[in-house]
Each structure stands twice: as C-alpha cells, then as structure tokens.
Design a protein around this motif. Structure first.
Motif, short mmCIF file in Angstrom:
data_model
loop_
_atom_site.label_atom_id
_atom_site.label_comp_id
_atom_site.label_asym_id
_atom_site.label_seq_id
_atom_site.Cartn_x
_atom_site.Cartn_y
_atom_site.Cartn_z
N VAL A 35 0.86 -1.18 0.00
CA VAL A 35 0.00 0.00 0.00
C VAL A 35 0.90 1.23 0.00
CG1 VAL A 35 -1.91 -1.15 1.19
CG2 VAL A 35 -0.17 0.02 2.53
N PRO A 36 0.41 2.34 -0.53
CA PRO A 36 1.22 3.55 -0.50
C PRO A 36 1.41 4.04 0.93
CG PRO A 36 -0.98 4.04 -1.29
CD PRO A 36 -0.89 2.55 -1.15
N LYS A 37 2.42 4.87 1.14
CA LYS A 37 2.61 5.50 2.45
C LYS A 37 1.33 6.27 2.77
CE LYS A 37 4.93 9.42 3.00
NZ LYS A 37 6.01 10.41 3.07
N TYR A 38 0.82 6.11 4.00
CA TYR A 38 -0.42 6.79 4.36
C TYR A 38 -0.45 7.13 5.85
CZ TYR A 38 -2.31 2.58 6.58
OH TYR A 38 -2.52 1.50 7.41
N ALA A 39 -1.36 8.02 6.20
CA ALA A 39 -1.60 8.39 7.59
C ALA A 39 -3.07 8.73 7.73
CB ALA A 39 -0.74 9.57 8.00
N VAL A 40 -3.61 8.50 8.91
CA VAL A 40 -5.03 8.74 9.18
C VAL A 40 -5.19 9.98 10.04
CG1 VAL A 40 -7.12 7.80 10.22
CG2 VAL A 40 -5.53 6.27 9.03
N LEU A 41 -6.06 10.88 9.60
CA LEU A 41 -6.44 12.05 10.39
C LEU A 41 -7.86 11.81 10.87
CD1 LEU A 41 -5.96 14.95 11.42
CD2 LEU A 41 -6.91 15.75 9.23
N ASP A 42 -8.01 11.47 12.14
CA ASP A 42 -9.32 11.16 12.71
C ASP A 42 -9.77 12.32 13.58
OD1 ASP A 42 -11.59 10.16 13.85
OD2 ASP A 42 -10.69 8.28 14.53
N ARG A 43 -10.64 13.15 13.04
CA ARG A 43 -11.15 14.30 13.79
C ARG A 43 -12.40 13.96 14.59
NH1 ARG A 43 -10.19 17.76 8.69
NH2 ARG A 43 -8.25 18.85 9.16
N PRO A 51 -2.47 15.34 15.18
CA PRO A 51 -2.10 16.69 14.75
C PRO A 51 -1.94 16.78 13.23
CG PRO A 51 -0.22 15.60 15.79
CD PRO A 51 -1.39 14.67 15.91
N LEU A 52 -2.35 17.91 12.67
CA LEU A 52 -2.21 18.20 11.25
C LEU A 52 -1.47 19.52 11.11
CD1 LEU A 52 -3.10 17.68 8.19
CD2 LEU A 52 -4.90 19.32 8.69
N VAL A 53 -0.38 19.51 10.35
CA VAL A 53 0.39 20.72 10.07
C VAL A 53 0.40 20.87 8.56
CG1 VAL A 53 2.61 21.88 10.26
CG2 VAL A 53 1.82 20.37 12.12
N GLU A 54 -0.08 22.02 8.08
CA GLU A 54 -0.15 22.25 6.64
C GLU A 54 0.77 23.39 6.23
OE1 GLU A 54 -3.51 22.86 3.15
OE2 GLU A 54 -4.11 23.09 5.22
N THR A 55 1.54 23.16 5.17
CA THR A 55 2.34 24.21 4.56
C THR A 55 1.87 24.37 3.12
OG1 THR A 55 4.08 22.74 3.74
CG2 THR A 55 4.33 23.57 6.01
N VAL A 56 2.51 25.25 2.37
CA VAL A 56 2.10 25.49 0.99
C VAL A 56 2.16 24.22 0.15
CG1 VAL A 56 2.68 26.73 -1.15
CG2 VAL A 56 2.73 27.92 1.04
N ASP A 57 3.21 23.41 0.34
CA ASP A 57 3.41 22.24 -0.52
C ASP A 57 3.46 20.91 0.22
OD1 ASP A 57 3.34 23.37 -3.09
OD2 ASP A 57 5.40 24.08 -2.91
N VAL A 59 1.66 18.44 3.83
CA VAL A 59 0.94 18.30 5.10
C VAL A 59 1.70 17.28 5.93
CG1 VAL A 59 -1.39 18.87 4.30
CG2 VAL A 59 -0.64 16.50 4.26
N GLU A 60 1.61 17.46 7.23
CA GLU A 60 2.16 16.49 8.16
C GLU A 60 1.01 15.99 9.01
OE1 GLU A 60 5.15 16.31 11.99
OE2 GLU A 60 5.53 17.80 10.43
N VAL A 61 0.78 14.69 8.97
CA VAL A 61 -0.32 14.06 9.70
C VAL A 61 0.27 13.07 10.68
CG1 VAL A 61 -2.45 12.73 9.51
CG2 VAL A 61 -1.81 14.29 7.67
N GLY A 62 0.13 13.38 11.96
CA GLY A 62 0.66 12.47 12.98
C GLY A 62 2.13 12.17 12.82
N GLY A 63 2.91 13.15 12.37
CA GLY A 63 4.34 12.96 12.21
C GLY A 63 4.77 12.44 10.85
N VAL A 64 3.83 12.11 9.97
CA VAL A 64 4.14 11.62 8.63
C VAL A 64 3.95 12.77 7.64
CG1 VAL A 64 3.61 9.91 6.85
CG2 VAL A 64 3.32 9.32 9.27
N VAL A 65 4.99 13.08 6.89
CA VAL A 65 4.96 14.21 5.95
C VAL A 65 4.60 13.72 4.55
CG1 VAL A 65 6.29 16.08 4.89
CG2 VAL A 65 6.64 15.49 7.30
N PHE A 66 3.68 14.43 3.91
CA PHE A 66 3.28 14.15 2.53
C PHE A 66 3.52 15.42 1.72
CE2 PHE A 66 0.81 11.38 5.18
CZ PHE A 66 0.90 10.16 4.54
#
Length: 134
Positions: A35-43, A51-57, A59-66
């Motif tokens: 499976v591709p690298k993935y992370a779950v954002l459960d709100r 945690p979700l951190v978004e930049t221009v290019d 996102v970081e979801v639970g410590g995993v950067v995409f």
C-alpha cells in the motif's frame, strides 16, 4: 456457511469492513499487498486527536509528511469525494474526484488547502501514466 465451510467468493459480512478505508489498508497489509505511504487524520475521535500541520506544498499528519502531490480520501468508502492536491510548482490547486456524472468524474479547483472538517486518509500520490486505477 459455518456448518459446511464452503469456499466463499462474495463475503457479505466482509463488505461492512470494506466501508472503512482504514480497514481496507489494514486488510491489504495483513495479506502482503503493498500500500502507498499513508496516515489517518481522525477528527471524530475524542481520545485520539491526530495533529495536522499544513504548509504550501505539504501536510504532516501524525508525524508523517506528505509532499504534494498527495491524495486525501474520506475514511468512509461510501464518500467518493477524493481530492488530489498539487504543488505550487505545478500551479497548485486540487483535483476533486467524485462519482461520475454524465461524462465527468473530476473537476479542477484553485483551492490548495486541505479540508478543515472531517476525517481522512492521506496517502502519497502514485502516478499511473493515464491508467485508471480504482
């Protein structure tokens, strides 16, 4: 089924498990399917706030950067509103995929920010060179 143990081709009980994309990834991984690298954002979980951190290019979801491009899928497989976000070097924006209506199944938008409500799976974008992959 329990009495005779037939070879089951269409397990209707399993169908409910497949309605949650988190389960799909788990089942695929358990069976050795890549499976591709993935992370779950459960709100929706009050105990497990990711945690979700978004930049221009990216996102970081639970410590995993995409890094863009990446895919954002609702956790519910019944929700077909899947978004692909593009990097600013490609003009930014997002492609919103949905159930086919007439001759269209996606639409481009200038919006580059991820959705601020709902629970999603983020995964790396896998180019397919025009091949339609479900």
């Amino acid at each position: 089924v329990n009495l005779r143990h037939p070879f089951v081709i269409n397990d209707l009980e399993m169908q409910y498990s497949l309605m949650d994309r988190r389960n799909v990834f788990k089942i695929l991984s358990q069976h050795g399917v890549e499976v591709p690298k993935y992370a779950v954002l459960d709100r929706e979980s009050s105990t497990n706030v990711t945690p979700l951190v978004e930049t221009v290019d990216s996102v970081e979801v639970g410590g995993v950067v995409f890094h863009k491009p990446f895919v954002e899928k609702p956790i519910s497989a019944e929700d077909h509103k899947v978004y692909v976000y593009f990097p600013s070097s490609y003009g930014g924006g997002s492609q919103k995929l949905f159930r086919k209506v007439k001759d269209r199944s996606s639409e481009y938008y200038k919006e580059s920010n991820v959705r601020s409500t709902g629970s999603y799976i983020y995964e790396e974008f896998m180019p397919t060179d025009g091949i339609d992959v479900k």
